[in-house]
Write a protein that holds these residues in place. Structure first.
Motif: not given
Length: 176
Positions: A65-71
């Motif tokens: 989720l953090c990776g997708r939020l960063l994206a």
């Protein structure tokens, strides 16, 4: 592509609904992000990711989720620099202005607030904090993303006989 004897269904929209076996988080992680989204869609994606993040205790899912939020925040970075499409200008326009009712309580501009959100997300991705610190950082990230979304979705323009003006009263030379 499905053939006639297949039980697979084709998805006609750009975003497919999750199957019965698919979790909401898996569906969220599969939702495409990119330049094809408008500002409000990107903001909604950021909000969905941080909402899921705040409610999640699974480390693997939190990292995803953090990776997708960063994206999504990186896509937002580009969207903040592009002109607003007419349909969003219409949604950000009111007939009567009440200047003090629309702006977020923070005096920080949208790009700086987006950078703060990115920094907190990167901090969470590093996975170096105690569980208590992680909870506080996630809570702060949740609050900042929501402030950013509310601020960017708040009316900006007022319609006058002379055309659009900013709610603060400034003329709008080129809408961005």
């Amino acid at each position: 592509m499905a053939n006639t004897n297949s039980t697979t269904t084709a998805c006609t929209e750009s975003v497919c609904l999750p199957s019965v076996n698919e979790t909401a988080i898996t569906a969220l992680l599969k939702t495409p992000l990119g330049a094809h989204l408008d500002l409000f869609q990107i903001l909604d994606a950021c909000q969905h990711h941080v909402d899921a993040l705040i409610e999640n205790d699974d480390n693997t899912e939190c990292m995803a989720l953090c990776g997708r939020l960063l994206a999504a925040l990186e896509v937002l970075k580009v969207a903040l620099k592009t002109p607003l499409p007419a349909h969003l200008i219409e949604r950000l326009t009111v007939d009567v202005a009440e200047p003090d009712n629309y702006r977020a309580p923070l005096s920080t501009d949208s790009e700086t607030l987006r950078e703060y959100c990115s920094a907190l997300t990167i901090l969470l991705l590093q996975h170096q904090q105690s569980p208590e610190q992680k909870e506080h950082i996630t809570g702060l990230l949740f609050e900042l993303v929501n402030v950013l979304v509310e601020d960017l979705k708040a009316p900006r323009f007022v319609s006058t006989d002379g055309g659009l003006v900013m709610i603060s009263g400034e003329a709008v030379p080129g809408i961005h």
